[in-house]
Design a protein around this motif. Structure first.
Motif, short mmCIF file in Angstrom:
data_model
loop_
_atom_site.label_atom_id
_atom_site.label_comp_id
_atom_site.label_asym_id
_atom_site.label_seq_id
_atom_site.Cartn_x
_atom_site.Cartn_y
_atom_site.Cartn_z
N LEU A 1 -0.85 47.03 37.63
CA LEU A 1 -1.67 45.87 37.26
C LEU A 1 -2.98 45.86 38.05
O LEU A 1 -4.04 45.57 37.48
CB LEU A 1 -0.89 44.58 37.48
CG LEU A 1 -1.61 43.29 37.10
CD1 LEU A 1 -1.84 43.24 35.59
CD2 LEU A 1 -0.81 42.08 37.55
N GLU A 2 -2.92 46.18 39.32
CA GLU A 2 -4.14 46.26 40.12
C GLU A 2 -5.07 47.35 39.58
O GLU A 2 -6.29 47.17 39.52
CB GLU A 2 -3.80 46.52 41.58
CG GLU A 2 -3.14 45.35 42.27
CD GLU A 2 -2.69 45.69 43.68
OE1 GLU A 2 -3.03 46.80 44.17
OE2 GLU A 2 -1.99 44.87 44.28
N CYS B 1 0.22 37.70 33.40
CA CYS B 1 0.96 38.96 33.61
C CYS B 1 1.43 39.08 35.06
O CYS B 1 2.56 39.51 35.31
CB CYS B 1 0.08 40.16 33.24
SG CYS B 1 -0.26 40.27 31.48
N GLN B 2 0.57 38.69 36.00
CA GLN B 2 0.95 38.75 37.41
C GLN B 2 2.12 37.81 37.70
O GLN B 2 3.07 38.19 38.38
CB GLN B 2 -0.25 38.39 38.30
CG GLN B 2 0.06 38.40 39.78
CD GLN B 2 0.36 39.78 40.29
OE1 GLN B 2 -0.34 40.73 39.96
NE2 GLN B 2 1.40 39.91 41.09
N ARG B 3 2.07 36.61 37.16
CA ARG B 3 3.17 35.66 37.37
C ARG B 3 4.45 36.15 36.70
O ARG B 3 5.54 35.94 37.23
CB ARG B 3 2.79 34.28 36.84
CG ARG B 3 1.75 33.59 37.73
CD ARG B 3 1.46 32.17 37.32
NE ARG B 3 2.69 31.39 37.33
CZ ARG B 3 2.89 30.35 36.52
NH1 ARG B 3 1.97 29.99 35.66
NH2 ARG B 3 4.02 29.67 36.57
N ASP C 1 5.83 38.86 38.94
CA ASP C 1 6.37 38.26 40.17
C ASP C 1 7.69 37.53 39.92
O ASP C 1 8.52 37.43 40.82
CB ASP C 1 5.37 37.30 40.79
CG ASP C 1 4.17 38.03 41.38
OD1 ASP C 1 4.29 39.24 41.65
OD2 ASP C 1 3.13 37.38 41.58
N CYS D 1 -6.72 46.08 36.41
CA CYS D 1 -7.77 45.09 36.72
C CYS D 1 -9.02 45.77 37.25
O CYS D 1 -10.14 45.37 36.91
CB CYS D 1 -7.24 44.07 37.72
SG CYS D 1 -6.01 42.96 37.03
N THR E 1 -3.53 36.63 35.12
CA THR E 1 -2.70 35.72 35.92
C THR E 1 -1.33 35.54 35.30
O THR E 1 -0.32 35.53 36.01
CB THR E 1 -3.40 34.35 36.08
OG1 THR E 1 -4.69 34.57 36.66
CG2 THR E 1 -2.60 33.43 36.95
N GLN F 1 3.18 46.04 39.84
CA GLN F 1 2.08 45.37 40.52
C GLN F 1 0.96 46.35 40.85
O GLN F 1 -0.23 46.01 40.72
CB GLN F 1 2.60 44.69 41.78
CG GLN F 1 3.45 43.47 41.47
CD GLN F 1 4.17 42.93 42.69
OE1 GLN F 1 4.23 43.57 43.74
NE2 GLN F 1 4.74 41.74 42.54
#
Length: 172
Positions: free
Chosen positions: A61-62, A147-149, A152, A65, A145, A58
């Motif tokens: 990923l931030e 990738c984030q899901r 998670d 982005c 989104t 995570q």
């Protein structure tokens, strides 16, 4: 009393020596509490280590982005996200199962890694072509989104020390 007659005294009888087994109930209590504390610490460390992969993914990923917000290059974003997802998959699967996958097989692995979430149907298709096509266009919000899901929905993982040693051997 007659001084000539000895007193009827018997020799001293010592009690039997104490046995080391079975221990007293207090020692059982100390052993039980110590075992509980050690097992709780071991379990807590394994539980916490299982979430380290997700937390690190995570954060990465931030960072991706934030870098994409500066450059706005969809090909670079897709390549970085594909690299991130590959690194996360290496934490869950042996390297020989992940490293050589491309195309539909890569998306299939991402779908299998997270039961209940289909990465390929949630906007992950650009990971197949966008990293290799300069100046490609796509919806970065939908890809990020997805990738984030996916990150998670990763199940908690217990650390695999065998996998860590295999990965270290592959790094030059």
């Amino acid at each position: 009393m007659n001084a000539a007659s000895p007193l009827p005294l018997r020799d001293i009888h010592l009690p039997e020596p104490l046995s080391w087994w079975p221990p007293a109930w207090g020692w059982w209590l100390v052993a039980g509490i110590t075992s509980f504390i050690l097992l709780a610490l071991w379990g807590w460390r394994r539980w916490r280590a299982g979430y380290r992969i997700r937390a690190a993914a995570q954060l990465e990923l931030e960072r991706i982005c934030a870098r994409h917000a500066k450059h706005a290059d969809f090909s670079l974003l897709a390549a970085d996200l594909s690299t991130l997802l590959r690194r996360v998959c290496l934490g869950y699967h042996p390297p020989h199962q992940v490293a050589g996958l491309t195309g539909a097989a890569w998306l299939e692995l991402l779908d299998r890694t997270t039961p209940g979430f289909s990465f390929s149907q949630s906007g992950g298709e650009p990971l197949i072509t966008a990293p290799f096509a300069p100046n490609s266009y796509g919806d970065p919000v939908r890809l990020v989104t997805a990738c984030q899901r996916w990150i998670d929905s990763l199940p908690p993982k217990t650390p695999s020390y065998r996998l860590e040693t295999e990965t270290k051997e592959l790094i030059p």
